[in-house]
Write a protein that holds these residues in place. Sequence first.
Motif, PDB file in Angstrom:
ATOM      1  N   ARG A  48      36.703  32.415  25.416  1.00 46.27           N
ATOM      2  CA  ARG A  48      37.338  31.857  26.618  1.00 46.27           C
ATOM      3  C   ARG A  48      38.492  30.917  26.284  1.00 46.27           C
ATOM      4  NH1 ARG A  48      33.452  31.640  31.091  1.00 46.27           N
ATOM      5  NH2 ARG A  48      32.792  33.792  31.221  1.00 46.27           N
ATOM      6  N   THR A  59      27.691  32.552  29.918  1.00 43.33           N
ATOM      7  CA  THR A  59      26.955  33.174  31.029  1.00 43.33           C
ATOM      8  C   THR A  59      26.722  32.182  32.157  1.00 43.33           C
ATOM      9  OG1 THR A  59      24.848  32.611  30.057  1.00 43.33           O
ATOM     10  CG2 THR A  59      25.708  34.783  29.522  1.00 43.33           C
ATOM     11  N   GLU A  60      26.959  30.908  31.881  1.00 38.06           N
ATOM     12  CA  GLU A  60      26.773  29.916  32.944  1.00 38.06           C
ATOM     13  C   GLU A  60      28.008  29.797  33.843  1.00 38.06           C
ATOM     14  OE1 GLU A  60      25.520  26.410  30.864  1.00 38.06           O
ATOM     15  OE2 GLU A  60      23.652  27.362  30.237  1.00 38.06           O
ATOM     16  N   GLY A  61      29.129  30.357  33.385  1.00 43.83           N
ATOM     17  CA  GLY A  61      30.345  30.326  34.217  1.00 43.83           C
ATOM     18  C   GLY A  61      30.242  31.366  35.323  1.00 43.83           C
ATOM     19  N   LYS A  62      31.349  31.589  36.041  1.00 42.66           N
ATOM     20  CA  LYS A  62      31.302  32.564  37.141  1.00 42.66           C
ATOM     21  C   LYS A  62      31.114  33.976  36.574  1.00 42.66           C
ATOM     22  CE  LYS A  62      33.817  34.393  41.105  1.00 42.66           C
ATOM     23  NZ  LYS A  62      32.617  34.905  41.730  1.00 42.66           N
ATOM     24  N   THR A  63      30.208  34.710  37.171  1.00 37.93           N
ATOM     25  CA  THR A  63      30.001  36.089  36.759  1.00 37.93           C
ATOM     26  C   THR A  63      30.491  37.023  37.863  1.00 37.93           C
ATOM     27  OG1 THR A  63      28.127  35.507  35.387  1.00 37.93           O
ATOM     28  CG2 THR A  63      28.236  37.791  36.117  1.00 37.93           C
ATOM     29  N   TYR A  64      31.300  37.992  37.482  1.00 41.19           N
ATOM     30  CA  TYR A  64      31.773  39.002  38.431  1.00 41.19           C
ATOM     31  C   TYR A  64      30.824  40.186  38.383  1.00 41.19           C
ATOM     32  CZ  TYR A  64      36.082  36.479  39.251  1.00 41.19           C
ATOM     33  OH  TYR A  64      36.998  35.534  39.630  1.00 41.19           O
ATOM     34  N   ARG A  65      30.388  40.590  39.576  1.00 33.51           N
ATOM     35  CA  ARG A  65      29.414  41.678  39.637  1.00 33.51           C
ATOM     36  C   ARG A  65      30.123  43.011  39.874  1.00 33.51           C
ATOM     37  NH1 ARG A  65      26.424  38.530  44.238  1.00 33.51           N
ATOM     38  NH2 ARG A  65      28.638  38.325  44.665  1.00 33.51           N
ATOM     39  N   GLY A 122      31.338  37.389  31.446  1.00 32.91           N
ATOM     40  CA  GLY A 122      31.627  37.171  32.861  1.00 32.91           C
ATOM     41  C   GLY A 122      31.437  38.413  33.708  1.00 32.91           C
ATOM     42  N   GLU A 143      31.953  42.123  43.429  1.00 31.92           N
ATOM     43  CA  GLU A 143      33.382  41.765  43.466  1.00 31.92           C
ATOM     44  C   GLU A 143      34.244  42.898  42.905  1.00 31.92           C
ATOM     45  OE1 GLU A 143      31.159  39.565  41.896  1.00 31.92           O
ATOM     46  OE2 GLU A 143      30.977  38.309  43.680  1.00 31.92           O
ATOM     47  N   SER A 184      41.416  35.820  35.732  1.00 33.72           N
ATOM     48  CA  SER A 184      41.401  34.376  35.477  1.00 33.72           C
ATOM     49  C   SER A 184      42.810  33.777  35.539  1.00 33.72           C
ATOM     50  CB  SER A 184      40.653  34.055  34.181  1.00 33.72           C
ATOM     51  OG  SER A 184      41.538  33.841  33.142  1.00 33.72           O
TER      52      SER A 184
END
Length: 446
Positions: free
Chosen positions: A50, A125-131, A153, A191, A405
């Motif tokens: 990142r 994995t604690e940041g925003k995850t896009y599904r 992510g 998303e 991002s």
Amino acid sequence: MRRVITYGTFDLFHKGHYNILKRAKELGDYLIVGVTSESYDIERGKLNVRDSLLTRIENVRKTGFADEIIIEEYQGQKLSDILKYGVDLLVLGSDWTGKFDYLKDYCDVVYLERTKNISSTQLRTEGKTYRIGIITDTLWDGGMIWESRYVSGLHTLCVFSENKETAKKFCEKYELDASVDSMEEFLDSIEIVYVHYAGEERERFVRHALSAGKYVISDAPISTDPELLKELMNLARQKGVILFERIPLVYLRAFNQLAWQVHGGLIGKVMSVRCTISREFLPGATDFKDVLIYPLCAVLKLLGTEWKEIRQFTALNQEGEEQLADIHIRYDSVLAHVEASGGLDMPNGLVIIGSEGRITVPDDWWNTGYFEARIHGTTPLKRFCFNFEGNGLRYLLQEMMIMISDQRTDNARLFCGESFALAQMLSAAWEDRMTAEKRSDTSPGI
Ligand code: CTP
């Protein structure tokens, strides 16, 4: 003076990093810290970093433990560094135990126990995850589930199919969280949409997903109608999302480097591009156009969008399916020749011939990490080698995550104008094939 060296990516700097630097410093008088460069991380398949290199260096510097910070740029650099900096001790975390014992002939090597319950991977994995949701009509996922694991992510969550039985079986096969019955419910839960449907249906699903403001990756070609594609690209822009055609080739480092070398004049003025591709090496290709899109894209990236004429000759098998296509594309002063097979075993390859040499990409050139150049009047071969992992999709996903991002909507790997020109090229080739068929139908005696 005892000189110690240690290495790492130091992404999302955490307590484990701090501890290992502190302990490494305590083991000597002078600590050198090697921080991996972005290109080295990509080379070794670490696509999820990142923080930028400068941020990672700055975080190491701020600890105050490093007397010197260097950049680790390639595999095998550790030995050169040990010799260059007169290192007495190499320190690594216990995740590397044994891996660097071969360096014990040059310096001491110790593996320190890792700090428990913390890692960059965990923090990511604690940041925003896009599904991601997959729209499909088969039980094959196109590698999406496996490949998305290599890009942080992302999480493949659910599947939608107009055939409920397919959706259910797909879910079981890949252990997905859910198969969703209604399209609306499906779109509400994700998303990013991956459209993995046979040719004619793609455009309809892509439009639906874009209208709902979703990022979309679709198998290519989305449509052979350039105007329809343009409409979809405009829709994506209006909605502030990105539409990707799944052509991993344009995201590969090897191919981008090759295009750069060609445009930079490595082989002089380009005279000819020739490539061969066989359908049997493209497991997801549901239609012959899915095969043609790759060589046409390569030609377009190498020779540009200003082609003048295109001819396609096709041989059909007894079932009336394309067995072999021979496409000739004329530019102002360059010729391209594509051979695509629907089932024949042909030697695949890409060759670019210039006034001062030629570049060759052997075998499955659309999934490559390698090419070679033979330049007139120089030593035998110039070889270019890059890492290539999986089926290439992870490189597209990585680019997508960077664009999301950075809030960029213009795809610099395949500009809208290029996608449009590619659809034009494909439809022109396809139409020419139809006219050619008609011509032979109406020619008596042939
Ligand atoms: N390290 C450690 N304790 C941790 C995490 C890392 O001692 N909990 C050490 C590693 O063993 C390595 C150095 O810190 O010697 C740099 O590790 P790096 O790979 O950058 O960090 P990770 O957190 O392991 O990163 P990732 O999860 O991306 O692999």
